[in-house]
Design a protein around this motif. Structure first.
Motif, PDB file in Angstrom:
ATOM      1  N   GLU A   3       0.656  -0.852   0.435  1.00  0.00           N
ATOM      2  CA  GLU A   3      -0.184   0.405  -0.372  1.00  0.00           C
ATOM      3  C   GLU A   3       0.552   1.542  -0.045  1.00  0.00           C
ATOM      4  O   GLU A   3       2.158   1.246   0.694  1.00  0.00           O
ATOM      5  CB  GLU A   3      -0.441  -0.115   1.222  1.00  0.00           C
ATOM      6  CG  GLU A   3      -2.172  -0.831   1.091  1.00  0.00           C
ATOM      7  CD  GLU A   3      -3.088  -0.947   0.372  1.00  0.00           C
ATOM      8  OE1 GLU A   3      -3.273   0.130   0.139  1.00  0.00           O
ATOM      9  OE2 GLU A   3      -3.235  -1.086  -0.611  1.00  0.00           O
ATOM     10  N   ARG A   6       0.475   6.631   3.267  1.00  0.00           N
ATOM     11  CA  ARG A   6      -0.142   8.336   2.882  1.00  0.00           C
ATOM     12  C   ARG A   6       0.222   9.440   3.475  1.00  0.00           C
ATOM     13  O   ARG A   6       0.780   9.179   5.235  1.00  0.00           O
ATOM     14  CB  ARG A   6      -1.948   7.999   3.499  1.00  0.00           C
ATOM     15  CG  ARG A   6      -2.433   6.959   2.776  1.00  0.00           C
ATOM     16  CD  ARG A   6      -3.404   5.998   3.392  1.00  0.00           C
ATOM     17  NE  ARG A   6      -3.050   5.447   4.468  1.00  0.00           N
ATOM     18  CZ  ARG A   6      -3.775   4.969   5.621  1.00  0.00           C
ATOM     19  NH1 ARG A   6      -5.371   4.590   5.181  1.00  0.00           N
ATOM     20  NH2 ARG A   6      -3.395   4.569   6.854  1.00  0.00           N
ATOM     21  N   GLU A  31       1.425   8.834  -1.577  1.00  0.00           N
ATOM     22  CA  GLU A  31       0.157   9.581  -1.284  1.00  0.00           C
ATOM     23  C   GLU A  31      -0.076  10.891  -0.397  1.00  0.00           C
ATOM     24  O   GLU A  31       0.321  10.669   0.677  1.00  0.00           O
ATOM     25  CB  GLU A  31      -1.339   9.006  -1.349  1.00  0.00           C
ATOM     26  CG  GLU A  31      -2.271   9.667  -1.357  1.00  0.00           C
ATOM     27  CD  GLU A  31      -3.590   8.628  -0.521  1.00  0.00           C
ATOM     28  OE1 GLU A  31      -4.416   9.007  -0.567  1.00  0.00           O
ATOM     29  OE2 GLU A  31      -3.574   7.452  -0.579  1.00  0.00           O
ATOM     30  N   ALA A  33      -1.791  13.708   1.294  1.00  0.00           N
ATOM     31  CA  ALA A  33      -3.170  12.850   1.801  1.00  0.00           C
ATOM     32  C   ALA A  33      -3.565  14.054   2.597  1.00  0.00           C
ATOM     33  O   ALA A  33      -4.838  14.093   2.013  1.00  0.00           O
ATOM     34  CB  ALA A  33      -3.616  11.133   2.485  1.00  0.00           C
ATOM     35  N   ARG A  54      -6.943  16.594   2.015  1.00  0.00           N
ATOM     36  CA  ARG A  54      -7.842  17.020   3.101  1.00  0.00           C
ATOM     37  C   ARG A  54      -6.813  18.071   4.170  1.00  0.00           C
ATOM     38  O   ARG A  54      -5.225  18.389   3.988  1.00  0.00           O
ATOM     39  CB  ARG A  54      -7.967  15.597   4.380  1.00  0.00           C
ATOM     40  CG  ARG A  54      -8.682  14.665   3.265  1.00  0.00           C
ATOM     41  CD  ARG A  54      -8.853  13.335   4.614  1.00  0.00           C
ATOM     42  NE  ARG A  54      -8.532  13.005   4.841  1.00  0.00           N
ATOM     43  CZ  ARG A  54      -6.868  12.486   4.586  1.00  0.00           C
ATOM     44  NH1 ARG A  54      -7.400  11.332   3.414  1.00  0.00           N
ATOM     45  NH2 ARG A  54      -6.442  11.719   5.660  1.00  0.00           N
ATOM     46  N   ASP A  65      -5.253  12.085  12.702  1.00  0.00           N
ATOM     47  CA  ASP A  65      -5.826  11.491  11.396  1.00  0.00           C
ATOM     48  C   ASP A  65      -5.703   9.804  11.289  1.00  0.00           C
ATOM     49  O   ASP A  65      -4.408   9.438  11.232  1.00  0.00           O
ATOM     50  CB  ASP A  65      -5.576  11.990  10.801  1.00  0.00           C
ATOM     51  CG  ASP A  65      -6.366  11.701   9.109  1.00  0.00           C
ATOM     52  OD1 ASP A  65      -6.666  10.241   9.063  1.00  0.00           O
ATOM     53  OD2 ASP A  65      -6.725  12.435   8.251  1.00  0.00           O
ATOM     54  N   PRO A  66      -6.313   8.754  11.770  1.00  0.00           N
ATOM     55  CA  PRO A  66      -5.935   7.478  11.038  1.00  0.00           C
ATOM     56  C   PRO A  66      -5.871   6.915  10.244  1.00  0.00           C
ATOM     57  O   PRO A  66      -5.152   6.185   9.295  1.00  0.00           O
ATOM     58  CB  PRO A  66      -7.030   6.699  11.860  1.00  0.00           C
ATOM     59  CG  PRO A  66      -8.149   7.663  11.224  1.00  0.00           C
ATOM     60  CD  PRO A  66      -7.884   9.010  11.540  1.00  0.00           C
ATOM     61  N   GLU A  67      -5.980   7.786   8.922  1.00  0.00           N
ATOM     62  CA  GLU A  67      -5.251   7.232   7.437  1.00  0.00           C
ATOM     63  C   GLU A  67      -4.235   7.983   7.296  1.00  0.00           C
ATOM     64  O   GLU A  67      -4.014   8.552   5.925  1.00  0.00           O
ATOM     65  CB  GLU A  67      -6.689   7.903   6.627  1.00  0.00           C
ATOM     66  CG  GLU A  67      -8.263   7.233   7.013  1.00  0.00           C
ATOM     67  CD  GLU A  67      -9.382   7.455   5.970  1.00  0.00           C
ATOM     68  OE1 GLU A  67      -8.590   8.139   4.744  1.00  0.00           O
ATOM     69  OE2 GLU A  67      -9.938   7.344   6.418  1.00  0.00           O
ATOM     70  N   ILE A  68      -3.583   8.987   8.044  1.00  0.00           N
ATOM     71  CA  ILE A  68      -2.150   9.101   7.758  1.00  0.00           C
ATOM     72  C   ILE A  68      -1.240   7.924   8.392  1.00  0.00           C
ATOM     73  O   ILE A  68      -1.155   7.625   9.704  1.00  0.00           O
ATOM     74  CB  ILE A  68      -1.940  10.652   8.246  1.00  0.00           C
ATOM     75  CG1 ILE A  68      -2.522  11.669   7.578  1.00  0.00           C
ATOM     76  CG2 ILE A  68      -0.350  11.525   8.553  1.00  0.00           C
ATOM     77  CD1 ILE A  68      -2.356  11.656   6.223  1.00  0.00           C
ATOM     78  N   ASP A  69       0.145   7.986   7.422  1.00  0.00           N
ATOM     79  CA  ASP A  69       0.931   7.023   7.666  1.00  0.00           C
ATOM     80  C   ASP A  69       1.992   7.649   7.874  1.00  0.00           C
ATOM     81  O   ASP A  69       2.933   7.131   9.567  1.00  0.00           O
ATOM     82  CB  ASP A  69       1.249   6.197   6.335  1.00  0.00           C
ATOM     83  CG  ASP A  69       0.114   5.283   6.260  1.00  0.00           C
ATOM     84  OD1 ASP A  69      -0.673   4.614   7.490  1.00  0.00           O
ATOM     85  OD2 ASP A  69      -0.012   4.890   4.771  1.00  0.00           O
ATOM     86  N   LYS A  92       3.166   8.321  13.789  1.00  0.00           N
ATOM     87  CA  LYS A  92       3.517   7.994  12.472  1.00  0.00           C
ATOM     88  C   LYS A  92       5.362   8.409  11.824  1.00  0.00           C
ATOM     89  O   LYS A  92       6.144   8.822  13.479  1.00  0.00           O
ATOM     90  CB  LYS A  92       2.540   9.836  11.950  1.00  0.00           C
ATOM     91  CG  LYS A  92       1.748  10.218  12.755  1.00  0.00           C
ATOM     92  CD  LYS A  92       0.733   9.369  12.474  1.00  0.00           C
ATOM     93  CE  LYS A  92      -0.996   9.869  12.929  1.00  0.00           C
ATOM     94  NZ  LYS A  92      -2.320   8.761  11.696  1.00  0.00           N
TER      95      LYS A  92
END
Length: 323
Positions: A3, A6, A31, A33, A54, A65-69, A92
């Protein structure tokens, strides 16, 4: 296929807009993000090339933000350690602009945090991701100049604006943290050596160093260099041995300054010139970081390397005498 990483960008800094956010957007396996800024207007130029990004109205919201790595940090120098720690504590991975800290002992804290969390935490020392530096290192290792005896470094640009963050002592400004990190770190990377003794003199304006001249002894070779934020743009590095020399024409920011060329000069022979016309070290840096995150690859410039460069900066500051 793994994947993509992000990424979130902490702040709408101009450098992020012009270089790193675009590099994240362009890199394979990455990405762009999200971005954190309290100003919707400052977010719009980022949305121009990444419409789906975003926007969080605070740094803490981005870290939650849980969608950020991974987080990229382009904040003022004096905030780097604080927000690197906060981002890592939020789970992170972190790529922080140079200098990642203002003193070498501060980096020890980040090394301990990296080891504790298992996250990738690194300084954005982009130059070594450019193939010209790998080329020079390999040439030195192969003995193309014979025994290395001396290295000359020059890096300057003219930035007299007193309001610019690079000229503000309270924000960690100064020529050493801004570009001295490249002049010292690049040579350390190419040679694999550490300075044994340092002498320096400098000019200081409003408590900020603006010109620094450095002489150093490394194992087997000497170093002489200048960095300045009060001179016309110039950058050049020459590695001189007893049988030849290597000259780098745009060693630090070839995408801005000019074409990256590595020239090998040897007595009685025509110069060998290698050109690097299309490589973007910012994109290559993001991709290398992604491989470290997703594939577990060793990162070219771990925090231990960054500590060594900062230790040399600390030595120069301690040794510098006023001009």
């Amino acid at each position: 296929m793994s994947e993509p990483v992000r990424w979130g960008v902490l702040g709408a800094a101009n450098f992020a807009l012009q270089h790193m956010a675009r590099a994240i957007h362009a890199a394979e396996g990455a990405e762009f993000a999200a971005i954190a800024t309290s100003s919707a207007a400052k977010a719009e130029p980022f949305r121009a090339f990444a419409p789906g990004v975003r926007v969080h109205d605070s740094y803490d919201a981005l870290l939650a933000d849980p969608e950020i790595d991974a987080i990229y940090i382009p904040l003022p120098n004096h905030l780097h350690v604080e927000w690197t720690q906060k981002a890592a504590r939020a789970g992170k991975h972190v790529l922080c602009e140079k200098p990642i800290a203002m003193t070498a002992p501060e980096i020890d804290q980040l090394i301990a945090l990296r080891d504790e969390t298992g996250l990738v935490i690194a300084e954005a020392f982009m130059i070594v991701h450019h193939p010209q530096w790998t080329c020079v290192r390999d040439m030195l290792d192969a003995g193309e100049v014979g025994t290395l005896r001396h290295v000359d470094v020059a890096f300057s640009f003219n930035n007299p604006d007193p309001g610019n963050i690079r000229n503000r002592v309270e924000a960690g400004g100064g020529v050493l943290p801004d570009i001295g990190v490249y002049a010292f770190g690049g040579v350390r990377y190419a040679t694999g050596q550490e300075p044994e003794a340092v002498m320096a003199r400098w000019k200081v304006e409003n408590e900020v160093d603006t010109f620094v001249q450095v002489w150093a002894d490394f194992p087997g070779f000497t170093y002489g260099g200048t960095v300045s934020t009060r001179l016309a743009p110039r950058q050049e590095v020459t590695f001189q041995g007893d049988r030849g020399s290597i000259r780098m024409s745009a060693p630090f920011n070839p995408t801005v300054f000019g074409e990256a060329r590595v020239e090998l000069h040897r007595d009685g022979q025509q110069a060998e010139v290698r050109r690097f016309t299309s490589d973007n070290h910012y994109v290559l840096q993001v991709e290398a970081f992604g491989r470290a995150v997703r594939g577990g690859d060793a990162y070219a410039v771990p925090l231990e390397f960054s500590r060594g460069t900062q230790a040399m900066i600390d030595q120069v500051k301690a040794a510098a005498v006023q001009m």
